[in-house]
Design a protein around this motif. Structure first.
Motif, PDB file in Angstrom:
ATOM      1  N   ASP A  13       0.856  -1.186   0.000  1.00 32.53           N
ATOM      2  CA  ASP A  13       0.000   0.000   0.000  1.00 32.53           C
ATOM      3  C   ASP A  13       0.895   1.240   0.000  1.00 32.53           C
ATOM      4  N   PHE A  14       0.961   1.932  -1.132  1.00 33.48           N
ATOM      5  CA  PHE A  14       1.864   3.072  -1.265  1.00 33.48           C
ATOM      6  C   PHE A  14       1.465   4.255  -0.384  1.00 33.48           C
ATOM      7  N   ALA A  15       0.249   4.246   0.128  1.00 34.72           N
ATOM      8  CA  ALA A  15      -0.172   5.330   1.016  1.00 34.72           C
ATOM      9  C   ALA A  15       0.303   5.109   2.446  1.00 34.72           C
ATOM     10  N   ASN A  16       0.814   3.887   2.713  1.00 33.52           N
ATOM     11  CA  ASN A  16       1.231   3.548   4.086  1.00 33.52           C
ATOM     12  C   ASN A  16       2.521   2.739   4.054  1.00 33.52           C
ATOM     13  N   LEU A  17       3.542   3.259   3.394  1.00 32.28           N
ATOM     14  CA  LEU A  17       4.747   2.468   3.184  1.00 32.28           C
ATOM     15  C   LEU A  17       5.492   2.143   4.477  1.00 32.28           C
ATOM     16  N   GLU A  18       5.525   3.058   5.444  1.00 30.70           N
ATOM     17  CA  GLU A  18       6.220   2.738   6.692  1.00 30.70           C
ATOM     18  C   GLU A  18       5.533   1.561   7.389  1.00 30.70           C
ATOM     19  N   ARG A  19       4.201   1.574   7.422  1.00 31.25           N
ATOM     20  CA  ARG A  19       3.475   0.451   8.003  1.00 31.25           C
ATOM     21  C   ARG A  19       3.745  -0.836   7.226  1.00 31.25           C
ATOM     22  N   GLU A  20       3.751  -0.750   5.908  1.00 31.48           N
ATOM     23  CA  GLU A  20       3.974  -1.925   5.070  1.00 31.48           C
ATOM     24  C   GLU A  20       5.372  -2.510   5.268  1.00 31.48           C
ATOM     25  N   LEU A  21       6.346  -1.671   5.517  1.00 30.30           N
ATOM     26  CA  LEU A  21       7.689  -2.154   5.832  1.00 30.30           C
ATOM     27  C   LEU A  21       7.683  -2.917   7.156  1.00 30.30           C
ATOM     28  N   VAL A  49      11.960   9.462  -1.879  1.00 31.25           N
ATOM     29  CA  VAL A  49      11.204   8.435  -1.173  1.00 31.25           C
ATOM     30  C   VAL A  49      12.123   7.305  -0.712  1.00 31.25           C
ATOM     31  N   VAL A  50      13.056   6.894  -1.542  1.00 26.80           N
ATOM     32  CA  VAL A  50      13.997   5.853  -1.139  1.00 26.80           C
ATOM     33  C   VAL A  50      14.821   6.314   0.066  1.00 26.80           C
ATOM     34  N   THR A  51      15.229   7.563   0.063  1.00 26.98           N
ATOM     35  CA  THR A  51      15.974   8.113   1.195  1.00 26.98           C
ATOM     36  C   THR A  51      15.164   7.998   2.477  1.00 26.98           C
TER      37      THR A  51
END
Length: 218
Positions: A13-21, A49-51
């Motif tokens: 889910d690109f809207a919640n990438l930290e959660r997805e990680l 974003v990668v940073t």
């Protein structure tokens, strides 16, 4: 043979990438697909974003650049602190020099080849790379079917790595799931990228299942 599982956030889910990680904290790495809508017909994320992902990820970043002008762009991604940066040999003018620049910026240097690309130029310079990524789909989109016709090329790469005595990882990306992982590993893969096969259910359970299936033939 050590098996590494690298879930692809292309299926997250690109809207919640930290959660997805956080949901893939049991993985060995996270596969981060960077697409520029030029080298491949899709657009995802870029350097800022990668940073930021590097700052919050619980696992090392395995950055896969599907972008043009790899010679210029790839070293910049190594500067983010990513563990590994992969560029496509089809997008590089001097792949050996590009790999050296990635290493000098602190990341493992990896080179990728499309399904139809001859792998011989990569195998001729194995000492320049820390990992070779063999695409088992055409790059650009997730959810494609695994291409078994890439397996002879993978087996040839495994034989070359074994003969060299070098510690070069062999990664496969595309269509990796429970029904294809054993074929990939039995032909020499030790690093497995999986998108929907991980994020399509409970990620921890899916990662464990892939690892178990791979270990049966590793």
């Amino acid at each position: 043979m050590t098996i590494r599982i690298a879930p692809s956030i292309l299926s997250a889910d690109f809207a919640n990438l930290e959660r997805e990680l956080g949901r893939i904290a049991t993985a060995d790495m996270v596969h981060v697909d960077v697409m520029d809508n030029h080298f491949v017909p899709n657009l995802t994320i870029g350097l800022p974003v990668v940073t930021r992902l590097q700052q919050v990820s619980p696992v090392p970043l395995d950055v896969h650049l599907m972008v043009s002008d790899a010679d210029t762009n790839a070293p910049k991604y190594a500067e983010t602190g990513a563990a590994s940066v992969t560029f496509h040999i089809e997008a590089a003018t001097d792949p050996v020099a590009t790999a050296a620049a990635i290493r000098s910026n602190g990341a493992r240097a990896a080179v990728a080849v499309k399904p139809g690309t001859d792998i011989a130029p990569v195998l001729d310079h194995l000492d320049a790379y820390d990992m070779v990524l063999l695409m088992t789909v055409e790059p650009g989109f997730g959810g494609q079917a695994f291409m078994p016709q890439v397996m002879p090329k993978l087996a040839a790469a495994r034989a070359a790595v074994a003969a060299s005595g070098l510690d070069v990882w062999l990664e496969v990306d595309g269509g990796i799931a429970l029904d294809t992982v054993e074929e990939a590993v039995s032909n020499g893969a030790d690093t497995l990228v999986a998108g929907s096969a991980v994020y399509g259910g409970d990620p921890a359970e899916r990662i464990a299942g892939l690892r178990a299936a791979a270990s049966r033939v590793a």
